[in-house]
Each structure stands twice: as structure tokens, then as C-alpha cells.
Design an enzyme around this catalytic site. Structure first.
Site, mmCIF file in Angstrom:
data_model
loop_
_atom_site.group_PDB
_atom_site.id
_atom_site.type_symbol
_atom_site.label_atom_id
_atom_site.label_comp_id
_atom_site.label_asym_id
_atom_site.label_seq_id
_atom_site.Cartn_x
_atom_site.Cartn_y
_atom_site.Cartn_z
ATOM 1 N N ARG A 305 -13.444 15.880 -12.184
ATOM 2 C CA ARG A 305 -12.889 16.002 -13.530
ATOM 3 C C ARG A 305 -13.931 16.366 -14.734
ATOM 4 N NH1 ARG A 305 -9.653 10.110 -13.554
ATOM 5 N NH2 ARG A 305 -8.379 10.446 -11.745
ATOM 6 N N GLN A 323 -13.236 7.885 -4.904
ATOM 7 C CA GLN A 323 -12.217 7.068 -5.192
ATOM 8 C C GLN A 323 -11.734 6.279 -3.858
ATOM 9 O OE1 GLN A 323 -9.169 7.181 -8.379
ATOM 10 N NE2 GLN A 323 -9.281 9.516 -8.019
ATOM 11 N N ASP A 325 -8.859 5.174 -2.566
ATOM 12 C CA ASP A 325 -7.445 5.668 -3.080
ATOM 13 C C ASP A 325 -6.420 5.303 -1.862
ATOM 14 O OD1 ASP A 325 -5.603 6.217 -4.940
ATOM 15 O OD2 ASP A 325 -6.106 8.555 -4.933
ATOM 16 N N HIS A 327 -1.751 5.728 -1.226
ATOM 17 C CA HIS A 327 -0.370 5.776 -2.011
ATOM 18 C C HIS A 327 0.532 5.175 -0.437
ATOM 19 C CE1 HIS A 327 -2.762 8.828 -3.897
ATOM 20 N NE2 HIS A 327 -1.921 8.455 -4.830
ATOM 21 N N LYS A 411 1.782 1.050 -14.915
ATOM 22 C CA LYS A 411 0.680 0.704 -13.764
ATOM 23 C C LYS A 411 0.128 -0.712 -14.414
ATOM 24 C CE LYS A 411 -2.978 3.137 -16.052
ATOM 25 N NZ LYS A 411 -4.296 3.662 -15.968
ATOM 26 N N HIS A 457 1.021 3.962 -6.315
ATOM 27 C CA HIS A 457 -0.574 4.231 -6.091
ATOM 28 C C HIS A 457 -1.373 2.945 -6.286
ATOM 29 C CE1 HIS A 457 0.688 8.471 -7.355
ATOM 30 N NE2 HIS A 457 1.816 7.946 -7.761
#
Length: 587
Positions: A305, A323, A325, A327, A411, A457
């Protein structure tokens, strides 16, 4: 830590003290001109043009000495109201004040505040007299572009704090010293965890051997937890076609935070800011029955980013990060049970790391600023109410925060209180109806009809980089045995006589799976012990003739003077139990 911005009286006091500092600077350097002196989270600062003079550390005590004289003199602080025309005339020789004044609409009544021989523009309010500002400390100085524009002149910025009492000031200074010792940037450098180099690029961390070991241990730890819960791990590329991000909505809603696209072969590619779109494509690549769900896809993924240079903070906030991460693709009737499973995983992990001070934040869309989000009101209301109901049914205590949602859904953020009193978002659970719509994801229900799945997520450790920064600051770099990059250092009393035995013990411990160094340098034992203490190695083994002849070891824990002698096999069992139990402290 006190709230300088929102505690009204403390805010007023610090703004008044900023004027005292400016007055002292003007006494010492009559050519000084001043831009702005606001109250900020860490106290106050003033931006100053000193011409050819550059402030050094040695100048701060001089300024403080002059400030004390001003406070002792005890002049009243007096407010005046003047017209824009009068203000332009009064500050005609100061281009910074003229710039500020010219930004006021014509007819504006402008206020100034005077204390003895010093007057400055200010809307106030201020305390009654400079005597009330006597409990102050100048903290640091730096350069700052005028108006934050790198094309403008660099001004001198001086930071300080002020409190109503001497005791409060001393307490705050002690807190700052503690914060300095816990700063992950300092610890990361001292312990050989990570480094930065401008030739490589700002905000791009490089992990050194100790740091890579710590990252690997954390990655293996969380992946083992996920495997036990039915997650399947994947690996996806660190960039993607711009079309992918247009499909997901990131290009429209997140483009300003992404690195610029790279054009090649009539296509445009971009470094990915997150992994969601890749995982959507993986799910879509095969047919799914309602019996298959939930499908849990996880990845330890590198993301990028474009953070503003002023926002970069060690490995806490970077331009390249990793991350933990996942899903989860599921049916609507599985939402409650799956969120509970994720929440249980978060609590299990926090127990292993000893995190006890945390709160749950339900992050919702800002209804007054809907253009920040995509999707329709119906789906947003559905996802927000569902997530709220799940939390209520689970009995989770939470508070709501409007405007903190992801652009595609609400979230649940876990806000952990750090050792320095900061709220840090470590883990998150996000409920998403939007991306399944945009990628046209489906599963076949029990009637043979295609249905749309829901996506959760979730990140448990979140950014590994930020998690390591948090961990270093929590522990002051004194990591528990199971996470320490180096667990044991072997120190022969005399390298000529016990060096061979030290190397043998180190080799045996390595075969048992421990991370060990033998320090057989031709240095005094005391020096080598101090080196081990500096590097915060949990166990130091001191081996002399008795240990060599009896196959024993004498160990001492980091930060302790006590020494304990045990048979080698007993020491190995001790280490194994501590690693297995994930003991949090060796104190």
C-alpha cells in the site's frame, strides 16, 4: 497517557505554553518568525523560521531556561480583537502571519494574545497568566515543511508538554522514558530483527536472520491453528491485473492507496493492497455444492500500500507487509456458527500470547458519507443487522463505531490495549455480501438451484509486521522461549578448556530442535554474559570443568542473577515443557 487534544483544560494549558516557548525563542533569536503552534496528541509544538540558525539538542535547555524566566515573571495573558486590516499592519514584517491573515474573509474580527513583550495571532482560549505554564518540558525538535509542502522552506519544529502540577509532569516524563525503551524501532535494531535502507526504499522493511526466524515461528503457529480448523492454504501472486481490482471495486474505492499501475503487453498490473480478489477467483474456479460449504481459504500473503511518507512508522506501518489472511465462503445459515468459530480462534490465540486488555468494536458504515462504500442500502442494512445479532446472541460485549467499516461491509475489530496505552486493531472479522455479487460467486443448493454465498474476511494476527511491532513493545523484546529467535547461548568459562564441551552441548541442543549459539570468543566471561543480556536471550548456559566432567549445565535466566545446575537431560526436558506450554515469561 493524558489526552492533550480532548481534555479541555489540558489543551488550553498546552496551547498557552506553546506561546511561552515562542516568546522564549524570540528572546534568544530576535529574527525568529512563527507559523503555527497547535496542540497535538503528544502535547504541543511550534513551527519556527530562524533564518540560518538550526536548532540542536543543546539549544533545548537554553530555551527552557528562558521559558522559566518568563513564567516566573508571571505576566498576564491578554486577548485583543482587531480587524483584518489592523492585523495586516501589525504583522506586516512576518510573511507567515500575513499568509494566515490573508486567508481570513474580509471583515473578519481577528484575535491576538499578548504576554509582556510578545504578541501572536491566536483564536484562544488561554490561561490567565504565564505563571500557570511553569510545569513544562521540551521533548524534541525536527524539521517540517511550511504548510506540509515539500516544495516549501523547512521550518524548525519544537515539541513540548505542559501539566498543571510538577507531579503530573514527572509521571508523564517517566511514561515517555518507558515508551522510548519499548519502541519497537529501537528494539528491532538492537535485537537484529529488521532494518530499513533508503536505497531499498522507504517503508520497505528487510528482516534480518532473527526477524525472519520470528516471522517463520508466527506463520507456522497460526497456519497450524488454521489447519486444525479445516482451513486450506494457498499462495497467490503479489500483483494482479487492474481489471481484477475494477471487478472487486478496489480500483474505484481504494486506488489512491495503491501503487501506480504498470503497463505491459497491452495490460495494466498493480501491486495488490489485499488478497480478497485473488481468493474470490480461486473459489470461482470450481463448482461448489451446499454440502462443500464452508470453504476456508487462507494465505500468509505479501501486500503493498502506498502509505504517505509521514505516516510510515517502523514495521507498524509500512508500504510492504504480510497478512495472516483468510476468506470463508459459506451459506447464510452458517454465518452465526462460523463467526463464533473465528471468534473462538481469536480468543485462543490471545490466550497463548497473554493478551487480556481488549475490546470488540462493531465497525459500521457512515450513513452520512455513503459514497465511500459500494453496494446498496438493503445489503448494508442486512449485513450490519446480521453481524450485530450474531454478536448479541454470542453474548459478546462490543461498542459501535460509525465510519469504520470496510468499503464492502461491516466488521468486528478487536482493539487491544498496548503496554503504552494505545488502542491497536490486531484482529478483524468482516461480513461481506458485496464481493460475491461482483464476482458472481455461486453454489448449488439442495434443490439444484444456484445461490450466492456469503464471505467472511478474517485476520487473526492481522499484519505480521504490525503484530511483531506490538509484540516487541509488549515484551520489551524479552520474548518467551517458544518465540525467541535465539533460545539458548552456551558460554564456556574458559574457551581453551571448556570450548569443546560448549560446542558439543550446543550441537546436541540443536538436534533437539532448539535455536542455540555457542559464544566461544576469546573474551572475558563477564563480557559475554553482558552481550547475552543485551540480546535478551532467554537462557544462558555457563559451563566450567564441573559441568564438562559431569554432563551437567548451569543456567541463568535473562534478567536474573540466580544460577541453577542440573543434568543436561533435565535441562532439555525443562526447555521442551516451556516451549510446549508456550510459557509467557521466563521471570
Amino acid at each position: 497517557m493524558r489526552d492533550f487534544l480532548n481534555e479541555k483544560d489540558l489543551n488550553t494549558l498546552n496551547h498557552s505554553c506553546a506561546h511561552v516557548m515562542a516568546q522564549a525563542v524570540k528572546h534568544l533569536w530576535p529574527q525568529a518568525k512563527f507559523w503555527v503552534g497547535p496542540v497535538v496528541e503528544e502535547g504541543f509544538y511550534y513551527d519556527i523560521d530562524l533564518g540560518d540558525v538550526t536548532i540542536t539538542d543543546e539549544d533545548l535547555p537554553k530555551i527552557e531556561k528562558e521559558m522559566k524566566k518568563i513564567c516566573k515573571d508571571g505576566k498576564r495573558i491578554v486577548r485583543h480583537e482587531i480587524s483584518k486590516e489592523e492585523a495586516l499592519k501589525e504583522f506586516a514584517d512576518d510573511e507567515y502571519k500575513v499568509d494566515l491573515i490573508n486567508n481570513f474573509p474580509d471583515g473578519t474580527v481577528i484575535s491576538t494574545y499578548s504576554q509582556g513583550d510578545f504578541t501572536d495571532l491566536c483564536r484562544g482560549p488561554h490561561v490567565d497568566t504565564v505563571k500557570q505554564c511553569k510545569n513544562f518540558k521540551l521533548i524534541k525538535h525536527s524539521g517540517a515543511y511550511w504548510k506540509g509542502d515539500k516544495n516549501n522552506k523547512v521550518l524548525q519544529r519544537i515539541y513540548g508538554v505542559c501539566f498543571p502540577t510538577k507531579e503530573e509532569l514527572e509521571e508523564h516524563l517517566a511514561f515517555l522514558e518507558e515508551a522510548k525503551q519499548r519502541d519497537h524501532r529501537k528494539l528491532g535494531r538492537e535485537l537484529g530483527i529488521f532494518m530499513f535502507n533508503d536505497l531499498v526504499g522507504r517503508g520497505l522493511p528487510m528482516y534480518l536472520p532473527n526477524g525472519f526466524t520470528l516471522r517463520r515461528l508466527l506463520s507456522d503457529y497460526i497456519m497450524d491453528k488454521e489447519l486444525a480448523l479445516g482451513y486450506e492454504h494457498v499462495m497467490t501472486p503479489s500483483l494482479g491485473n487492474v481489471k481484477l481490482y475494477k471487478t472487486s471495486g478496489h480500483w474505484a474505492h481504494y486506488k489512491d492507496d495503491m501503487f501506480p499501475a504498470m503497463e505491459m503487453d497491452d495490460e495494466a498490473y498493480v501491486l495488490r493492497p489485499m488478497n480478497c480478489p485473488h481468493h474470490m477467483v480461486i473459489y470461482k474456479s470450481t463448482l461448489h455444492s451446499y454440502r462443500d460449504l464452508p470453504v476456508r481459504i487462507a494465505e500468509i500473503a505479501n501486500d503493498f500500500r502506498y502509505e504517505a511518507s509521514g505516516a510510515l512508522t517502523g514495521i507498524e506501518r509500512t508500504r510492504a507487509f504480510t497478512q495472516n489472511d483468510s476468506h470463508i465462503f459459506l451459506r447464510p445459515d452458517q454465518i452465526a456458527s462460523e463467526i463464533k468459530c473465528v471468534n473462538d480462534l481469536i480468543l485462543d490465540v490471545y490466550k497463548d500470547f497473554g493478551f487480556k486488555e481488549y475490546e470488540f468494536r462493531l465497525s459500521l458504515r457512515d450513513p452520512e458519507n455513503k459514497e465511500k462504500y459500494f453496494g446498496n442500502d438493503e445489503l448494508w442494512e442486512k449485513s450490519e443487522s446480521q453481524l450485530r445479532k450474531v454478536l448479541d446472541d454470542m453474548g459478546v460485549k462490543y461498542y459501535e463505531a460509525k465510519g469504520e467499516a470496510a468499503f464492502y461491509g461491516p466488521k468486528l475489530d478487536v482493539q487491544v490495549k498496548s503496554a503504552l496505552g494505545h488502542d491497536v486493531t490486531l484482529s478483524t472479522i468482516q461480513l461481506d455480501y458485496m464481493l460475491p455479487e461482483r464476482f458472481e460467486l455461486t453454489y448449488v443448493d439442495e434443490n439444484g438451484e444456484k445461490q450466492r454465498p456469503v464471505v467472511i474476511h478474517r485476520a487473526i494476527l492481522g499484519s505480521l509486521d504490525r503484530f511483531i511491532a506490538f509484540l516487541l513493545e509488549e515484551t520489551k523484546g524479552n520474548l518467551p522461549l517458544w518465540l525467541a529467535p535465539k533460545q539458548v547461548v552456551v558460554l564456556p568459562v574458559n574457551t581453551n578448556y571448556q570450548g569443546e564441551y560448549a560446542q558439543e552441548v550446543a550441537a546436541r541442543l540443536r538436534k533437539e530442535g532448539f535455536r542455540v549459539d555457542a559464544d566461544c570468543r576469546d573474551e572475558k566471561l563477564g563480557y559475554r554474559i553482558r552481550e547475552a543480556q543485551i540480546h535478551k536471550i532467554p537462557y544462558e548456559l555457563v559451563l566450567g570443568n564441573n559441568e564438562r566432567d559431569n554432563d551437567t549445565v548451569t543456567y541463568r535466566l535473562y534478567g536474573q542473577q540466580k544460577q541453577t545446575t542440573v543434568p543436561y537431560t533435565e535441562f532439555v526436558d525443562l526447555l521442551k515443557k516451556e516451549v510446549l506450554d508456550k510459557t509467557l515469561s521466563n521471570h
